[in-house]
Design a protein around this motif. Structure first.
Motif, PDB file in Angstrom:
ATOM      1  N   PHE A 240     -21.686 -28.367  -2.059  1.00 29.54           N
ATOM      2  CA  PHE A 240     -20.336 -28.942  -2.049  1.00 29.54           C
ATOM      3  C   PHE A 240     -19.355 -28.097  -1.225  1.00 29.54           C
ATOM      4  CE2 PHE A 240     -20.306 -26.337  -5.914  1.00 29.54           C
ATOM      5  CZ  PHE A 240     -19.106 -25.665  -5.796  1.00 29.54           C
TER       6      PHE A 240
ATOM      7  N   ILE B 274     -26.020 -31.633   7.266  1.00 25.84           N
ATOM      8  CA  ILE B 274     -26.468 -30.776   6.174  1.00 25.84           C
ATOM      9  C   ILE B 274     -27.761 -31.301   5.591  1.00 25.84           C
ATOM     10  CG2 ILE B 274     -25.818 -29.847   3.901  1.00 25.84           C
ATOM     11  CD1 ILE B 274     -22.885 -31.141   5.108  1.00 25.84           C
ATOM     12  N   SER B 275     -28.713 -30.410   5.373  1.00 27.09           N
ATOM     13  CA  SER B 275     -29.931 -30.773   4.657  1.00 27.09           C
ATOM     14  C   SER B 275     -29.986 -29.924   3.404  1.00 27.09           C
ATOM     15  CB  SER B 275     -31.152 -30.514   5.534  1.00 27.09           C
ATOM     16  OG  SER B 275     -32.324 -30.795   4.813  1.00 27.09           O
ATOM     17  N   SER B 276     -30.029 -30.588   2.242  1.00 27.59           N
ATOM     18  CA  SER B 276     -29.934 -29.826   0.997  1.00 27.59           C
ATOM     19  C   SER B 276     -30.777 -30.415  -0.107  1.00 27.59           C
ATOM     20  CB  SER B 276     -28.468 -29.801   0.531  1.00 27.59           C
ATOM     21  OG  SER B 276     -28.030 -31.109   0.250  1.00 27.59           O
ATOM     22  N   GLU B 277     -31.016 -29.582  -1.133  1.00 30.52           N
ATOM     23  CA  GLU B 277     -31.493 -30.082  -2.411  1.00 30.52           C
ATOM     24  C   GLU B 277     -30.255 -30.244  -3.289  1.00 30.52           C
ATOM     25  OE1 GLU B 277     -34.749 -27.862  -4.076  1.00 30.52           O
ATOM     26  OE2 GLU B 277     -35.581 -27.502  -2.104  1.00 30.52           O
ATOM     27  N   MET B 278     -30.445 -30.458  -4.594  1.00 34.84           N
ATOM     28  CA  MET B 278     -29.298 -30.674  -5.465  1.00 34.84           C
ATOM     29  C   MET B 278     -28.291 -29.532  -5.394  1.00 34.84           C
ATOM     30  SD  MET B 278     -30.722 -32.299  -8.972  1.00 34.84           S
ATOM     31  CE  MET B 278     -29.199 -32.214  -9.900  1.00 34.84           C
ATOM     32  N   ASP B 279     -28.788 -28.316  -5.456  1.00 38.59           N
ATOM     33  CA  ASP B 279     -27.898 -27.164  -5.589  1.00 38.59           C
ATOM     34  C   ASP B 279     -28.092 -26.119  -4.494  1.00 38.59           C
ATOM     35  OD1 ASP B 279     -30.424 -26.667  -6.438  1.00 38.59           O
ATOM     36  OD2 ASP B 279     -29.858 -25.285  -8.018  1.00 38.59           O
ATOM     37  N   VAL B 280     -28.987 -26.374  -3.573  1.00 41.92           N
ATOM     38  CA  VAL B 280     -29.289 -25.388  -2.534  1.00 41.92           C
ATOM     39  C   VAL B 280     -29.241 -26.051  -1.163  1.00 41.92           C
ATOM     40  CG1 VAL B 280     -30.872 -23.540  -1.858  1.00 41.92           C
ATOM     41  CG2 VAL B 280     -31.051 -24.554  -4.134  1.00 41.92           C
TER      42      VAL B 280
ATOM     43  N   ASP C 197     -30.625 -26.262   2.450  1.00 42.04           N
ATOM     44  CA  ASP C 197     -31.788 -25.833   3.209  1.00 42.04           C
ATOM     45  C   ASP C 197     -31.303 -25.318   4.570  1.00 42.04           C
ATOM     46  OD1 ASP C 197     -34.229 -25.400   4.315  1.00 42.04           O
ATOM     47  OD2 ASP C 197     -34.796 -27.495   4.507  1.00 42.04           O
TER      48      ASP C 197
ATOM     49  N   THR D 141     -35.355 -33.996  -4.926  1.00 36.33           N
ATOM     50  CA  THR D 141     -34.398 -34.804  -4.177  1.00 36.33           C
ATOM     51  C   THR D 141     -33.931 -34.015  -2.969  1.00 36.33           C
ATOM     52  OG1 THR D 141     -33.644 -35.572  -6.326  1.00 36.33           O
ATOM     53  CG2 THR D 141     -32.312 -36.205  -4.434  1.00 36.33           C
TER      54      THR D 141
ATOM     55  N   ILE E 115     -31.467 -34.211   0.499  1.00 37.10           N
ATOM     56  CA  ILE E 115     -30.331 -34.981   0.991  1.00 37.10           C
ATOM     57  C   ILE E 115     -30.025 -34.593   2.431  1.00 37.10           C
ATOM     58  CG2 ILE E 115     -27.870 -35.482   0.604  1.00 37.10           C
ATOM     59  CD1 ILE E 115     -28.868 -33.915  -2.289  1.00 37.10           C
ATOM     60  N   SER E 116     -29.785 -35.585   3.265  1.00 39.94           N
ATOM     61  CA  SER E 116     -29.310 -35.319   4.619  1.00 39.94           C
ATOM     62  C   SER E 116     -27.954 -35.987   4.761  1.00 39.94           C
ATOM     63  CB  SER E 116     -30.294 -35.887   5.633  1.00 39.94           C
ATOM     64  OG  SER E 116     -29.796 -35.699   6.937  1.00 39.94           O
ATOM     65  N   SER E 117     -26.932 -35.185   5.091  1.00 44.27           N
ATOM     66  CA  SER E 117     -25.587 -35.738   5.075  1.00 44.27           C
ATOM     67  C   SER E 117     -24.712 -35.156   6.163  1.00 44.27           C
ATOM     68  CB  SER E 117     -24.937 -35.475   3.715  1.00 44.27           C
ATOM     69  OG  SER E 117     -24.820 -34.086   3.503  1.00 44.27           O
TER      70      SER E 117
ATOM     71  N   ILE F 229     -24.701 -26.862 -11.959  1.00 45.94           N
ATOM     72  CA  ILE F 229     -25.223 -28.016 -11.227  1.00 45.94           C
ATOM     73  C   ILE F 229     -26.736 -28.110 -11.337  1.00 45.94           C
ATOM     74  CG2 ILE F 229     -25.447 -29.085  -8.942  1.00 45.94           C
ATOM     75  CD1 ILE F 229     -22.768 -27.842  -8.212  1.00 45.94           C
TER      76      ILE F 229
END
Lengths: 325, 325
Positions: free
Chosen positions: A149, A196-202, A204, B194, B196-198, B318
């Motif tokens: 976030f 951005i490439s991420s998991e829930m809380d991290v 990548d 999960t 995520i790409s954003s 989180i």
């Protein structure tokens, strides 16, 4: 460093003076045939090298391309651009290529740069005009240890770094336009695309892409873009070295990134506010599916724009298209 | 539908009864040679088909693989699994493959499934044991119209859908472990990853991956995993159709996803709380760089765990690894 880069450095050192194939061959401990092969390769990259029997070689003009060999020569960074620079004469989008490299594990500070993009991208799938050799089309891979976030901070940080690079190199009077453009006299000179490439809380990885119009002539812009776009050349009347701007950007980018990871975001957002000049202004923001109008109270420490509408209600807006009203 | 799939449907219809090559050739309007070619292909996929001169063909055993032809046969969804199913006998990681497809523009509801993963992944780069033909290793591409900060909801939604699928198919008494595991009698039977790409304010895609131990025998687990892992086979004493579980999951997943996009997250998180049984429990959470201990006040409507420590201070977490204390 490979033989070709070593050869280039030797040619640059003796700039304006002929250096013999024999001398180069001894210095680099390779055959005369190898020297001759690498000279051909440098010529193909755009270096103007004269060769004459008995005299040897003379570097007449360095390449005006954004080659790795040029970027690393004088680059004042510790990590950014020091590990890996991937250069394309032409590619679809440097952000797309950087994402592929990041998925394959490319380290933080990896740079992807191209002379030309065929599918240069801006926010929300918009296109970014990327004519051959005119602009800087570059992406940097980051792997910051921050929660997803907080990722929008990276876009604001990049805008500040790019502004500092432009101010230090070409002394242009510019403004950051929230969240991700740089304007000169109200016209867009640069844009930033953060993916951005991420998991829930991290996180990548984050790919920060920038498009900067450097030596773009007015007639290169389409009719639509002409009214709202500019370049360093248009503003100053002179072409400017793209390599120098790349080096300056990487320097400032790494510097602010170090500040973020060691001392936090406070001083960065403070500098951002100085460069943005949006606070107190009456604006309209076209966000996703929603439009807001009102007065900008602030851009908070997370980079969120706080808007007060005419009913006195405040809105927190993460991103959108701003128009002064 | 291609000829091979049509052929398979016809063979299934006449299960236990011989059907002649001539009859099949007429029904499908293709040559006898084509029928014979497709029969060979089906045999290679694992279908046990007997063939005899004059009698024709007899389907003796359907494939126990998670083939597209099996998954679509009886799949009760509108979109998920209906557009594209990419099947691998073996791949590195279905999430990795799904991300590549998503980058190339694969639509929402695209499914990637494999018999075996060589680099099956869990959260934070952990590995997921994926022995050949034993489990479900599957990823689904989503393109939800929600802001990036709401993406964690997708993990919770997936856990609910997977729990419903397991309950409806094998009547197992299970618990969701916050945020992304499913446990039976305290042992892990499934995990969700999960990715995520954003951009700053827009999700490009989410890949939801799941690993579910179905017909895994105890000796397939490593010593470390044995104590904390289980499978449908271990819990019920019987092997279960992976295809049926895939179909059930896709059905429930699409159903809850529809609820999210039309009616919002409230009813989903309510069902999640019923299935999780964590509220009021004393736990320890190992988060990124921090450990919290205390009592769970709730998991809020964003899926954030609210913990009250012994000093009475509350913490918003989180993601992390939960241990009951």
């Amino acid at each position: 460093m490979n033989t070709k880069d070593k050869l280039l450095i030797n040619l640059k050192k003796s700039s304006g003076i002929w250096i013999s194939g024999e001398a180069l061959s001894k210095k680099l401990s390779v055959s005369r045939a190898a020297i001759s092969k690498h000279i051909r390769a440098l010529k193909e990259q755009g270096y103007d090298i004269e060769s004459a029997t008995k005299k040897g070689y003379l570097l007449k003009k360095i390449s005006d391309r954004v080659l790795e060999s040029e970027i690393v020569d004088g680059l004042e960074t510790k990590v950014f651009g020091k590990k890996k620079i991937v250069y394309f004469q032409e590619t679809d989008s440097t952000n797309t290529q950087a994402k592929i490299l990041a998925e394959q594990g490319a380290p933080e500070g990896t740079v992807v740069i191209a002379e030309k993009q065929t599918k240069g991208r801006g926010r929300k799938g918009r296109s970014w005009l990327s004519p051959d050799g005119d602009g800087i089309y570059m992406s940097v891979i980051l792997r910051p240890d921050i929660p997803p976030f907080e990722a929008p901070r990276i876009t604001l940080l990049t805008a500040v770094a790019l502004a500092e690079a432009l101010i230090s190199q070409v002394q242009l009077e510019l403004r950051i336009k929230w969240p991700n453009d740089i304007l000169i006299h109200g016209k867009k000179i640069a844009g930033i695309l953060t993916e951005i490439s991420s998991e829930m809380d991290v996180i990548d990885y984050i790919v920060v892409g920038l498009g900067l119009n450097v030596n773009t002539l007015p007639d290169k812009f389409t009719e639509d873009l002409k009214k709202q776009s500019t370049s360093v050349l248009i503003e100053t009347g002179e072409p400017f070295s793209r390599v120098k701007l790349v080096q300056a950007f990487l320097h400032w980018f790494e510097r602010y990134y170090d500040i973020l990871t060691t001392r936090g975001f406070t001083s960065i957002i403070k500098r951002w506010r100085e460069l943005a000049d949006i606070i107190g202004k009456e604006i309209r923001v076209d966000g996703i599916g929603k439009t807001y109008t009102g007065k900008v109270l602030t851009v908070d420490d997370d980079g969120v724009l706080i808007l007060k509408d005419k009913h006195g209600q405040t809105h927190r807006i993460i991103s959108g298209d701003v128009t002064l009203t």
